[in-house]
Every structure is written in structure tokens, then in C-alpha cells.
Design a protein around this motif. Structure first.
Motif, PDB file in Angstrom:
ATOM      1  N   VAL A  11      51.488 -37.678   1.886  1.00  0.00           N
ATOM      2  CA  VAL A  11      51.043 -36.647   2.833  1.00  0.00           C
ATOM      3  C   VAL A  11      52.116 -35.573   2.991  1.00  0.00           C
ATOM      4  O   VAL A  11      51.821 -34.372   2.957  1.00  0.00           O
ATOM      5  N   ILE A  12      53.371 -35.995   3.128  1.00  0.00           N
ATOM      6  CA  ILE A  12      54.474 -35.034   3.259  1.00  0.00           C
ATOM      7  C   ILE A  12      54.556 -34.178   2.003  1.00  0.00           C
ATOM      8  O   ILE A  12      54.651 -32.949   2.069  1.00  0.00           O
ATOM      9  N   ARG A  13      54.515 -34.803   0.838  1.00  0.00           N
ATOM     10  CA  ARG A  13      54.612 -34.082  -0.435  1.00  0.00           C
ATOM     11  C   ARG A  13      53.512 -33.031  -0.558  1.00  0.00           C
ATOM     12  O   ARG A  13      53.761 -31.880  -0.891  1.00  0.00           O
ATOM     13  N   ARG A  14      52.288 -33.427  -0.301  1.00  0.00           N
ATOM     14  CA  ARG A  14      51.169 -32.487  -0.433  1.00  0.00           C
ATOM     15  C   ARG A  14      51.326 -31.306   0.516  1.00  0.00           C
ATOM     16  O   ARG A  14      51.088 -30.155   0.132  1.00  0.00           O
ATOM     17  N   ALA A  15      51.736 -31.566   1.739  1.00  0.00           N
ATOM     18  CA  ALA A  15      51.897 -30.486   2.718  1.00  0.00           C
ATOM     19  C   ALA A  15      53.032 -29.547   2.316  1.00  0.00           C
ATOM     20  O   ALA A  15      52.910 -28.323   2.431  1.00  0.00           O
ATOM     21  N   ILE A  16      54.114 -30.101   1.810  1.00  0.00           N
ATOM     22  CA  ILE A  16      55.260 -29.274   1.410  1.00  0.00           C
ATOM     23  C   ILE A  16      54.919 -28.464   0.161  1.00  0.00           C
ATOM     24  O   ILE A  16      55.292 -27.286   0.049  1.00  0.00           O
ATOM     25  N   GLY A  21      53.719 -23.082  -2.044  1.00  0.00           N
ATOM     26  CA  GLY A  21      52.763 -22.129  -2.605  1.00  0.00           C
ATOM     27  C   GLY A  21      52.535 -20.933  -1.692  1.00  0.00           C
ATOM     28  O   GLY A  21      52.462 -19.791  -2.152  1.00  0.00           O
ATOM     29  N   GLN A  22      52.455 -21.192  -0.394  1.00  0.00           N
ATOM     30  CA  GLN A  22      52.269 -20.097   0.566  1.00  0.00           C
ATOM     31  C   GLN A  22      53.449 -19.138   0.549  1.00  0.00           C
ATOM     32  O   GLN A  22      53.287 -17.943   0.805  1.00  0.00           O
ATOM     33  N   GLY A  24      55.176 -18.442  -2.084  1.00  0.00           N
ATOM     34  CA  GLY A  24      55.322 -17.861  -3.415  1.00  0.00           C
ATOM     35  C   GLY A  24      56.314 -18.595  -4.288  1.00  0.00           C
ATOM     36  O   GLY A  24      56.785 -18.055  -5.288  1.00  0.00           O
ATOM     37  N   TRP A  25      56.633 -19.839  -3.925  1.00  0.00           N
ATOM     38  CA  TRP A  25      57.551 -20.649  -4.715  1.00  0.00           C
ATOM     39  C   TRP A  25      56.751 -21.465  -5.726  1.00  0.00           C
ATOM     40  O   TRP A  25      55.707 -22.021  -5.401  1.00  0.00           O
ATOM     41  N   SER A  26      57.247 -21.567  -6.941  1.00  0.00           N
ATOM     42  CA  SER A  26      56.646 -22.443  -7.952  1.00  0.00           C
ATOM     43  C   SER A  26      57.376 -23.773  -7.884  1.00  0.00           C
ATOM     44  O   SER A  26      58.602 -23.810  -7.927  1.00  0.00           O
ATOM     45  N   SER A  27      56.625 -24.856  -7.773  1.00  0.00           N
ATOM     46  CA  SER A  27      57.289 -26.144  -7.554  1.00  0.00           C
ATOM     47  C   SER A  27      56.858 -27.194  -8.567  1.00  0.00           C
ATOM     48  O   SER A  27      55.767 -27.154  -9.104  1.00  0.00           O
ATOM     49  N   LEU A  28      57.775 -28.122  -8.803  1.00  0.00           N
ATOM     50  CA  LEU A  28      57.527 -29.273  -9.662  1.00  0.00           C
ATOM     51  C   LEU A  28      57.907 -30.538  -8.900  1.00  0.00           C
ATOM     52  O   LEU A  28      58.959 -30.587  -8.258  1.00  0.00           O
ATOM     53  N   ASN A  29      57.063 -31.546  -9.012  1.00  0.00           N
ATOM     54  CA  ASN A  29      57.374 -32.863  -8.448  1.00  0.00           C
ATOM     55  C   ASN A  29      58.252 -33.638  -9.411  1.00  0.00           C
ATOM     56  O   ASN A  29      58.095 -33.520 -10.629  1.00  0.00           O
ATOM     57  N   GLU A  30      59.127 -34.455  -8.860  1.00  0.00           N
ATOM     58  CA  GLU A  30      59.900 -35.418  -9.659  1.00  0.00           C
ATOM     59  C   GLU A  30      60.567 -34.774 -10.872  1.00  0.00           C
ATOM     60  O   GLU A  30      60.397 -35.233 -12.001  1.00  0.00           O
ATOM     61  N   LEU A  31      61.339 -33.735 -10.637  1.00  0.00           N
ATOM     62  CA  LEU A  31      62.022 -33.054 -11.738  1.00  0.00           C
ATOM     63  C   LEU A  31      63.275 -33.837 -12.125  1.00  0.00           C
ATOM     64  O   LEU A  31      64.190 -33.991 -11.321  1.00  0.00           O
ATOM     65  N   ALA A 113      47.076 -31.534   6.684  1.00  0.00           N
ATOM     66  CA  ALA A 113      48.487 -31.524   7.095  1.00  0.00           C
ATOM     67  C   ALA A 113      48.991 -30.089   7.140  1.00  0.00           C
ATOM     68  O   ALA A 113      48.592 -29.256   6.337  1.00  0.00           O
ATOM     69  N   GLU A 114      49.852 -29.824   8.088  1.00  0.00           N
ATOM     70  CA  GLU A 114      50.507 -28.526   8.191  1.00  0.00           C
ATOM     71  C   GLU A 114      52.002 -28.756   8.146  1.00  0.00           C
ATOM     72  O   GLU A 114      52.498 -29.777   8.606  1.00  0.00           O
ATOM     73  N   SER A 115      52.719 -27.797   7.585  1.00  0.00           N
ATOM     74  CA  SER A 115      54.169 -27.931   7.505  1.00  0.00           C
ATOM     75  C   SER A 115      54.815 -26.592   7.810  1.00  0.00           C
ATOM     76  O   SER A 115      54.186 -25.545   7.703  1.00  0.00           O
ATOM     77  N   ALA A 116      56.074 -26.670   8.181  1.00  0.00           N
ATOM     78  CA  ALA A 116      56.823 -25.459   8.502  1.00  0.00           C
ATOM     79  C   ALA A 116      58.308 -25.718   8.299  1.00  0.00           C
ATOM     80  O   ALA A 116      58.780 -26.856   8.388  1.00  0.00           O
ATOM     81  N   ILE A 117      59.029 -24.637   8.008  1.00  0.00           N
ATOM     82  CA  ILE A 117      60.485 -24.724   7.948  1.00  0.00           C
ATOM     83  C   ILE A 117      60.988 -24.638   9.379  1.00  0.00           C
ATOM     84  O   ILE A 117      60.759 -23.643  10.063  1.00  0.00           O
ATOM     85  N   MET A 118      61.648 -25.697   9.820  1.00  0.00           N
ATOM     86  CA  MET A 118      62.163 -25.742  11.189  1.00  0.00           C
ATOM     87  C   MET A 118      63.623 -25.304  11.252  1.00  0.00           C
ATOM     88  O   MET A 118      64.091 -24.840  12.280  1.00  0.00           O
TER      89      MET A 118
END
Length: 165
Positions: A11-16, A21-22, A24-31, A113-118
Motif C-alpha cells: 500500500v505504501i509503495r503504490r501510494a508513493i 508520478g504526480q 513528474g518523477w520517473s520511478s523504478l521499484n527495487e533498483l 491511499a493518499e501520500s504527501a511529503i511531510m
């Protein structure tokens, strides 16, 4: 939050990933990193900066992890991503903080899920040679994963050919 720690991490991974994406970052899991470690999420920002995001599913996950400081060598910013129930006082102030809040109602692909940079992570620019190496690694991983998604049959035949040789 989900009661199972593995489900909590998903759940955390999917939200992050959605948050990345919101922004504009391109991300990879388990790099996989050159030092043998593996970043939970590595994101490439539009400014060519790298953000490493270490997911912590609970306090025990953080307290038993002695390797997380090594990720600083492979990113411009380092964040922890945790759920809203995580005791954030455990986390060092020298690392950014992303918090995920979930609503247990199902939504098309699972939990909403919602996430934010705190807390913003301090910037620590990578040396240019390391950035070049990481950019190449990121591109190779992304291209390889995309290729495997595009045509799984070709991927299977390539794997079989490599085993024969």
C-alpha cells in the motif's frame, strides 16, 4: 492501515509511486545498485536528480535495518516512506519523510491511499561520475523491464538461448 506488514508495504509503495508520478518523477521499484544493495524506489526527477525512497512498513522494519545510510551514496535526496501510524520520532531528521494515509475502501486496483511529503530531504548532490553511472543503470533497468513487458515470448526465448550457450 492494513494489518499485515507485507500488505502495508505494498500500500505504501503504490501510494508513493503515485505521488512520484504526480510530481513528474520517473520511478523504478527495487533498483539494484552497484554496491549490491537494492533501493525500494529510485526516482529520477526532471532536473536529473535522483531520489531514493526507503519504505518502512513498521517500527521493527526501521529498527532492524542498519543498511539505509548507505543509500545516501546513490542519490541526491533520501526519503523514508511510512504509513500515518508510524512513530515518526524514530526517524532521523536528516532524511526526508513521506507519509501515506489510507482509506480501506476498495478502489479499482485495491486500497485508496493518499501520500504527501511531510519533510523535505536535505539535498546532497551526487558527484558527476556517480550520477552518470546511476543514470546509465537506471536507463538500462527501465529499458530492460519495458522490453520484457512488450514481448514476454521474446524474453523467454532469450533466457533459454542464454542457458544453452
Amino acid at each position: 492501515m492494513p494489518s499485515d506488514l507485507a500488505e502495508n508495504q505494498i500500500v505504501i509503495r503504490r501510494a508513493i509511486l503515485h505521488l512520484c508520478g504526480q510530481m513528474g518523477w520517473s520511478s523504478l521499484n527495487e533498483l539494484p545498485l552497484p554496491d549490491g544493495r537494492r533501493a525500494d524506489i529510485m526516482a529520477l526527477r526532471p532536473d536529473n536528480g535522483f531520489v531514493c525512497i526507503e519504505i518502512k512498513s513498521g517500527p521493527r522494519d526501521f529498527l532492524t535495518d542498519a543498511k539505509w545510510p548507505c543509500y545516501r551514496e546513490w542519490c541526491d535526496q533520501l526519503f523514508f516512506a511510512v504509513d500515518r501510524d508510524f512513530p515518526v520520532a524514530l526517524l532521523p531528521d536528516s532524511v526526508g519523510l513521506m507519509i501515506v494515509a489510507t482509506d480501506m475502501r476498495p478502489a479499482g486496483y485495491g486500497i485508496i491511499a493518499e501520500s504527501a511529503i511531510m519533510r523535505e530531504a536535505p539535498a546532497c548532490p551526487l558527484p558527476s561520475a556517480r550520477r552518470r553511472k546511476l543514470t546509465h543503470l537506471f536507463a538500462m533497468q527501465a529499458a530492460g523491464r519495458l522490453g520484457r513487458l512488450d514481448d514476454p515470448a521474446i524474453t523467454a526465448s532469450l533466457r533459454a538461448a542464454r542457458r544453452i550457450e
